[in-house]
Design a protein around this motif. Structure first.
Motif, PDB file in Angstrom:
ATOM      1  N   GLU A 136      13.555  84.654  36.685  1.00 51.20           N
ATOM      2  CA  GLU A 136      14.763  84.744  35.853  1.00 51.20           C
ATOM      3  C   GLU A 136      14.722  85.947  34.901  1.00 51.20           C
ATOM      4  O   GLU A 136      15.754  86.533  34.607  1.00 51.20           O
ATOM      5  CB  GLU A 136      15.006  83.430  35.116  1.00 51.20           C
ATOM      6  N   GLU A 137      13.509  86.349  34.451  1.00 48.07           N
ATOM      7  CA  GLU A 137      13.428  87.524  33.568  1.00 48.07           C
ATOM      8  C   GLU A 137      13.783  88.789  34.350  1.00 48.07           C
ATOM      9  O   GLU A 137      14.437  89.691  33.839  1.00 48.07           O
ATOM     10  CB  GLU A 137      12.015  87.743  32.992  1.00 48.07           C
ATOM     11  N   ASN A 138      13.333  88.865  35.600  1.00 51.49           N
ATOM     12  CA  ASN A 138      13.517  90.118  36.348  1.00 51.49           C
ATOM     13  C   ASN A 138      14.942  90.337  36.858  1.00 51.49           C
ATOM     14  O   ASN A 138      15.311  91.454  37.185  1.00 51.49           O
ATOM     15  CB  ASN A 138      12.539  90.180  37.529  1.00 51.49           C
TER      16      ASN A 138
ATOM     17  N   ALA B  99      20.506  97.110  52.843  1.00 56.57           N
ATOM     18  CA  ALA B  99      20.436  96.766  51.416  1.00 56.57           C
ATOM     19  C   ALA B  99      21.620  95.895  51.017  1.00 56.57           C
ATOM     20  O   ALA B  99      22.761  96.171  51.408  1.00 56.57           O
ATOM     21  CB  ALA B  99      20.416  98.037  50.577  1.00 56.57           C
ATOM     22  N   GLY B 100      21.365  94.856  50.235  1.00 53.63           N
ATOM     23  CA  GLY B 100      22.458  93.968  49.813  1.00 53.63           C
ATOM     24  C   GLY B 100      22.261  93.454  48.406  1.00 53.63           C
ATOM     25  O   GLY B 100      21.179  93.545  47.816  1.00 53.63           O
ATOM     26  N   GLY B 101      23.369  92.890  47.873  1.00 45.96           N
ATOM     27  CA  GLY B 101      23.318  92.332  46.524  1.00 45.96           C
ATOM     28  C   GLY B 101      24.143  93.180  45.600  1.00 45.96           C
ATOM     29  O   GLY B 101      23.654  94.200  45.100  1.00 45.96           O
ATOM     30  N   GLY B 102      25.419  92.844  45.431  1.00 44.20           N
ATOM     31  CA  GLY B 102      26.282  93.591  44.510  1.00 44.20           C
ATOM     32  C   GLY B 102      27.014  94.746  45.158  1.00 44.20           C
ATOM     33  O   GLY B 102      27.659  95.533  44.469  1.00 44.20           O
TER      34      GLY B 102
ATOM     35  N   VAL C 294      16.112  93.238  55.644  1.00 41.33           N
ATOM     36  CA  VAL C 294      17.200  93.185  54.666  1.00 41.33           C
ATOM     37  C   VAL C 294      16.531  93.155  53.296  1.00 41.33           C
ATOM     38  O   VAL C 294      15.650  92.328  53.049  1.00 41.33           O
ATOM     39  CB  VAL C 294      18.094  91.934  54.835  1.00 41.33           C
ATOM     40  N   LEU C 295      16.912  94.084  52.438  1.00 48.05           N
ATOM     41  CA  LEU C 295      16.439  94.069  51.055  1.00 48.05           C
ATOM     42  C   LEU C 295      17.552  93.483  50.204  1.00 48.05           C
ATOM     43  O   LEU C 295      18.640  94.061  50.109  1.00 48.05           O
ATOM     44  CB  LEU C 295      16.120  95.501  50.592  1.00 48.05           C
ATOM     45  N   GLU C 296      17.291  92.329  49.609  1.00 52.93           N
ATOM     46  CA  GLU C 296      18.321  91.673  48.793  1.00 52.93           C
ATOM     47  C   GLU C 296      17.981  91.854  47.314  1.00 52.93           C
ATOM     48  O   GLU C 296      16.958  91.345  46.846  1.00 52.93           O
ATOM     49  CB  GLU C 296      18.402  90.188  49.160  1.00 52.93           C
ATOM     50  N   GLY C 297      18.808  92.583  46.618  1.00 51.95           N
ATOM     51  CA  GLY C 297      18.572  92.869  45.198  1.00 51.95           C
ATOM     52  C   GLY C 297      19.031  91.734  44.298  1.00 51.95           C
ATOM     53  O   GLY C 297      19.607  90.744  44.754  1.00 51.95           O
ATOM     54  N   PRO C 298      18.796  91.882  42.976  1.00 47.49           N
ATOM     55  CA  PRO C 298      19.044  90.768  42.042  1.00 47.49           C
ATOM     56  C   PRO C 298      20.517  90.486  41.728  1.00 47.49           C
ATOM     57  O   PRO C 298      20.796  89.527  41.023  1.00 47.49           O
ATOM     58  CB  PRO C 298      18.300  91.216  40.776  1.00 47.49           C
TER      59      PRO C 298
ATOM     60  N   LEU D   9      17.967  83.516  44.638  1.00 44.82           N
ATOM     61  CA  LEU D   9      17.482  84.874  44.398  1.00 44.82           C
ATOM     62  C   LEU D   9      15.954  84.912  44.435  1.00 44.82           C
ATOM     63  O   LEU D   9      15.298  84.018  43.890  1.00 44.82           O
ATOM     64  CB  LEU D   9      17.971  85.366  43.027  1.00 44.82           C
ATOM     65  N   GLY D  10      15.424  85.950  45.039  1.00 48.16           N
ATOM     66  CA  GLY D  10      13.959  86.076  45.140  1.00 48.16           C
ATOM     67  C   GLY D  10      13.356  86.799  43.950  1.00 48.16           C
ATOM     68  O   GLY D  10      12.422  87.601  44.117  1.00 48.16           O
TER      69      GLY D  10
END
Ligand SMILES: Cc1cc2nc3c(=O)[nH]c(=O)nc-3n(C[C@H](O)[C@H](O)[C@H](O)COP(=O)(O)O)c2cc1C
Length: 375
Positions: A181-183, A217-220, A167-171, A177-178
């Protein structure tokens, strides 16, 4: 057209949709079985699943493993669909929970919030000690191709096993969150940009594995069109969580779900979680008070997260999340994905899946129309 299925080894989900695990108590057997029954992959969150057990303070390992076993059984009795569990590496009970999931015949263990380096060893030990070839699939949750590569290398070297999927979890995801905070808000770390790197890592391992290694893919991901877009970039499926909170079957209190319906885009904030990672949540007075230093150190009854330092944490994250799940949002807060502001109503899981399918079909019809040669 319509949704392609999602294959993870010998498991075939009719819909390429994984319901992301949501602790504490947001995705238990009710939500997971409803999703599985519709043809997706339902996921029970392992974090503090034993919170309602009488012995959770005196014997947290027994309480949490017992509750996990019961939730898996409950989901199994409600559906023949695919049931996974989410076990965060950061849990102090990680090994016992993972082992319990394997022995309870969970179909899949999803594991993030740290690199699940020990997961295949725990799996093999359970098989050896029970003298049984369990079939639980092992799926790390990663935020980069580098993490995917590191995990695969270590698993192969130590045990000869490889992940069954990633699973790829995006920002734009909810919860911890992996990313630094800047990224989180740097477009070069967007989910869309990260997919191809993780797909390349997965492809490079497939010969050794002798099977496909899908990337989810996940996140948003909010709509069927979003699903189509990430699948066109190489993902074999999606992981979605925020949308599943606003369903009848979600295990949280109605006030938690209603907070999602009422949320506006500007209510979403990033917190510094006591876990030591940034987290995305709905801003409220509890979060504001913690930021202003108005929260006091607390007495920790069970050191549930490895990286939590109760002496220097302004609040207990487990208590805050349990309170929120029960609808007491003045004593806690709700994690949420970046798209929570788009949630407008609470629907059934069936209605949600139907609308996602329709939107996916519409998007793909347009996609192929644009590509067909002019008449
Ligand atoms: C309320 C909530 C709780 C979550 N809890 C967990 C958790 O316990 N373990 C985990 O790995 N991810 C957790 N997540 C992340 C989700 O599983 C999922 O990957 C992510 O939220 C997907 O993005 P989306 O919400 O935009 O669909 C949580 C997310 C939410 C919204």
């Amino acid at each position: 057209m319509s949704f392609p299925s999602l294959k993870i080894g010998d498991l075939v989900a009719r819909l390429p949709i994984v319901q992301g695990g949501m602790g504490v108590g947001i995705s238990l057997s009710r939500l997971a079985s409803a999703v599985a029954q519709e043809g997706g992959i339902g996921v029970i969150a392992g974090a503090m699943v034993g919170m309602r057990e009488k012995d959770v303070v005196s014997d947290p390992i027994e309480a949490n493993t017992r509750a996990l076993r019961q939730e898996i059984e409950k989901a199994r009795s409600a559906t023949r669909g695919i049931i996974g569990v989410n076990i965060m590496v950061a849990l102090t009970t990680f090994a016992e929970m993972a082992r319990t999931a394997v022995e309870s015949r969970a179909d899949i263990i999803f594991s993030g919030a740290g690199l699940p380096m020990e997961l295949p060893r725990i799996f093999l030990d359970a098989c050896e000690q029970k003298k049984e070839q369990f079939r639980t699939k092992l799926v790390p949750i990663v935020s980069s191709s580098r993490a995917a590569g590191l995990i695969a290398k270590k698993w192969l070297m130590k045990t000869g096993l490889l992940p069954d999927a990633f699973v790829l979890e995006g920002p734009r995801a909810g919860g911890h969150l992996g990313f630094s905070e800047e990224n989180i808000f740097d477009s070069s770390f967007s989910l869309e940009k990260l997919i191809s790197g993780v797909v390349d890592v997965a492809r490079s391992l497939e010969d050794k594995a002798g099977r496909a290694i899908p990337v989810i893919a996940g996140g948003g991901i909010f709509s069927g069109a979003d699903i189509a877009r990430v699948m066109n970039l190489g993902a074999s499926g999606v992981q979605m969580a925020t949308r599943f909170v606003a369903t009848d079957e979600c295990d949280a209190d109605i006030r938690f779900k209603q907070a999602y319906v009422n949320a506006r885009e500007e209510d979403v904030t990033i917190i510094h979680s006591p876990v030591g990672m940034p987290g995305r949540a709905l801003e409220n007075e509890f979060i504001d008070a913690a930021r202003e230093g108005k929260k006091k150190p607390f007495k920790c009854v069970f050191h549930c997260i490895k990286t939590c330092d109760p002496q220097n944490s302004p609040y207990c994250i487990a208590s805050a999340l349990i309170n929120a799940m029960k609808g007491n949002l003045d004593k806690g807060f709700a994690f949420c994905g970046a798209n929570v502001g788009k949630v407008k109503s609470i629907v059934s899981v069936h209605e949600l899946m139907d609308s996602l399918r329709r939107e996916y079909d519409e998007f793909m019809a347009g996609f192929w129309r644009d590509r067909s040669p002019a008449q």
